[in-house]
Structures are given as C-alpha cells and as structure tokens.
Write a protein that holds these residues in place. Structure first.
Motif, PDB file in Angstrom:
ATOM      1  N   TYR A 134     -36.451  -4.896 -14.186  1.00 23.47           N
ATOM      2  CA  TYR A 134     -35.768  -5.625 -15.415  1.00 23.47           C
ATOM      3  C   TYR A 134     -34.685  -6.518 -14.916  1.00 23.47           C
ATOM      4  N   GLN A 135     -34.809  -7.591 -15.640  1.00 24.11           N
ATOM      5  CA  GLN A 135     -33.921  -8.793 -15.095  1.00 24.11           C
ATOM      6  C   GLN A 135     -32.893  -9.373 -16.158  1.00 24.11           C
ATOM      7  N   PHE A 167     -34.254   1.019 -11.256  1.00 23.76           N
ATOM      8  CA  PHE A 167     -33.003   1.755 -11.578  1.00 23.76           C
ATOM      9  C   PHE A 167     -32.711   1.407 -13.051  1.00 23.76           C
ATOM     10  N   LEU A 168     -32.580  -0.125 -12.880  1.00 22.30           N
ATOM     11  CA  LEU A 168     -32.035  -0.537 -14.445  1.00 22.30           C
ATOM     12  C   LEU A 168     -32.859  -0.358 -15.604  1.00 22.30           C
ATOM     13  N   SER A 169     -34.097  -0.305 -15.358  1.00 20.99           N
ATOM     14  CA  SER A 169     -35.043   0.051 -16.336  1.00 20.99           C
ATOM     15  C   SER A 169     -35.336   1.392 -16.815  1.00 20.99           C
ATOM     16  N   ARG A 170     -35.068   2.146 -15.913  1.00 24.54           N
ATOM     17  CA  ARG A 170     -35.113   3.492 -16.329  1.00 24.54           C
ATOM     18  C   ARG A 170     -33.843   4.105 -16.704  1.00 24.54           C
ATOM     19  N   ALA A 171     -32.872   3.508 -16.425  1.00 21.82           N
ATOM     20  CA  ALA A 171     -31.454   3.918 -16.813  1.00 21.82           C
ATOM     21  C   ALA A 171     -31.203   3.419 -18.060  1.00 21.82           C
ATOM     22  N   LEU A 172     -31.680   2.295 -18.609  1.00 24.72           N
ATOM     23  CA  LEU A 172     -31.529   1.760 -19.826  1.00 24.72           C
ATOM     24  C   LEU A 172     -32.285   2.572 -20.716  1.00 24.72           C
ATOM     25  N   ASN A 173     -33.420   2.801 -20.379  1.00 21.71           N
ATOM     26  CA  ASN A 173     -34.452   3.583 -21.300  1.00 21.71           C
ATOM     27  C   ASN A 173     -33.811   5.084 -21.622  1.00 21.71           C
ATOM     28  N   LEU A 197     -30.948  10.633 -12.597  1.00 26.83           N
ATOM     29  CA  LEU A 197     -31.250   9.283 -11.366  1.00 26.83           C
ATOM     30  C   LEU A 197     -30.210   9.426 -10.368  1.00 26.83           C
ATOM     31  N   THR A 198     -30.556   8.865  -9.441  1.00 25.24           N
ATOM     32  CA  THR A 198     -29.601   8.855  -8.365  1.00 25.24           C
ATOM     33  C   THR A 198     -29.173   7.295  -7.695  1.00 25.24           C
ATOM     34  N   PHE A 199     -28.091   7.193  -7.233  1.00 26.31           N
ATOM     35  CA  PHE A 199     -27.948   5.883  -6.429  1.00 26.31           C
ATOM     36  C   PHE A 199     -27.805   6.460  -4.993  1.00 26.31           C
ATOM     37  N   GLU A 200     -27.976   5.609  -4.179  1.00 22.86           N
ATOM     38  CA  GLU A 200     -27.586   5.942  -2.613  1.00 22.86           C
ATOM     39  C   GLU A 200     -26.224   5.433  -2.399  1.00 22.86           C
TER      40      GLU A 200
END
Length: 244
Positions: free
Chosen positions: A29-30, A98-104, A193-196
């Motif tokens: 997602y951009q 990450f962004l597409s999943r998080a925003l959803n 969700l996770t971030f590294e």
C-alpha cells in the motif's frame, strides 16, 4: 484505505535508515508520505535518505537541533498532512504488507491509537524470551494501564493535538505516557502485528538489565506517576543519544 503520514525520527542511523526506507518503498500500500526528522545527526543519514526520494516521492527531510525523541516526534506530527500518523524509529524493519494490514485492522476495530508488538526473529534466544515477556506485558496492560513502544506506534493528528503530543519533560517511557493519556479518551489496543525491533540496546546494556529498568520504570509510573528529569537512572538515556 486512508492516507497516512509516516514520521521517522533519526539520529546517526546511516547503517540502518536504508533498510527501513527500502521496506517502505516496497509496501503493498503506497498511500503515505514519509517525514524524516533528523535529530542533529553527524553522519550521512540524510544523504542516504535523499537517494530514496525517487522511490518515495512524498519523502521530506527535516533537520532539527537537539536530540530529544519527544521533540522530534512532535515536530514530525506538526508537519504531517494526513490525519493518520505512524511514528517509527529509523532502525526498525517492517514487512511488505505491514501498512495495508495495519490500516485494515485500525479501520475494522475503529481505533485511533494502537501499539504494535515487537519481533526478534534474528535475535538470540534470550532476547526472544525477553521480547516475548514484553509483549505479554503489553497485551495485559492495554486494558487498564496502557504501555507501548514508540518505535512503532499509530495515532492521529486529532489525538496528538488534543493530548498535547509527547511530553517533552519525560525522559523515560514518554511513549507509554502518550498512550496512557490518549486511552483516557480514545480506545487503545495492540494490533496483532509485529515489527522487527533492533536489539542493539539489549546487546550494549544487557537484556536483563534493560528489561529490569523498564519493569521498574513502569511500576514506578503506575504507583507514583511519570518519570521526569533525573528521577531514575537510565543506562541508555535516549534524550541525549537515542538509538545508541
């Protein structure tokens, strides 16, 4: 999905910033801008970042004096042109979706403020255990005394402005204070969700020592309020040298 302002704070991350910007350039997602707030770095971080302006056309660089994490995040938020904000540290990594999943998930759960769990896939077993314990604490406390990691934190301009931004007088757990104040008005939750997370602080200061420091800090916060000034020793004082 809504557009989003990604605020990245940076101090001397020439070895790491390219990895994060590459992750952002490859997002599925951009619909986002990137605001890189440079906290008076003396390395070539900004030169590296400029190489990504073709791939990240909404990338802007802002140089500021001083090395305060809270001031850096507040500065980035003031420059954001979209309502949704994602605060990031320059040394983390994100999956391509990450962004597409998080925003959803933010939309589905109707969340204004949300934390993200930490991942340590490439870290030693002891570090993975430590991150697991931290994530367990995040999950449990989100319902009554929210804590979070400012290295990857969602908010909005409305929330940020109404809570007065990050408290620039707090030198430890300013991110926890931020979500705790926000949660008094808006519902706060951790997204699944996770971030590294970059584990350099653990390697430099010891994962046990660092973990005990934050445990002690949050217990003190819960009992006596926020930590300001020199009320508590902090081995990796990020007001002076964040991310190091």
């Amino acid at each position: 999905m809504e557009n989003i302002s990604v605020v990245v704070i940076n101090l001397n991350e020439e070895q790491q910033i390219g990895h994060l910007l590459e992750d952002l350039a490859q997002q599925t997602y951009q619909g986002f801008e990137v605001i890189l707030v440079n906290l008076d770095s003396d390395d070539i971080t900004c030169e590296i970042a400029k190489d990504y302006q073709d791939r990240l056309p909404e990338l802007t660089l802002h140089k500021m004096e001083g090395r305060s994490v809270s001031i850096g995040r507040n500065t980035g938020a003031s420059l954001a042109k979209y309502e949704r904000i994602l605060f990031l540290d320059a040394d983390i990594r994100l999956s391509n979706d990450f962004l597409s999943r998080a925003l959803n998930k933010l939309q589905n759960q109707q969340l204004e403020v949300a934390g993200i769990y930490m991942s340590a896939k490439k870290s030693p077993l002891a570090h993975k255990f430590g991150f697991g314990m931290c994530n367990l604490g995040f999950f449990a406390t989100q319902y009554f005394f929210p804590t979070a990691v400012g290295a990857c934190l969602f908010s909005t301009k409305t929330v940020h402005e109404r809570v007065g931004g990050f408290d620039e007088a707090i030198v430890l757990c300013e991110d926890c204070d931020y979500v705790n104040r926000a949660a008094k008005t808006w519902r706060f939750r951790f997204l699944p969700l996770t971030f590294e997370f970059n584990s350099r602080k653990l390697e430099q200061n010891g994962h046990v020592k660092t973990g005990l420091t934050y445990l002690k800090a949050n217990m003190r916060r819960f009992l006596f309020g926020e930590i300001r000034g020199n009320q508590m020793d902090y081995p990796c004082n990020h007001v002076k040298t964040p991310f190091q």
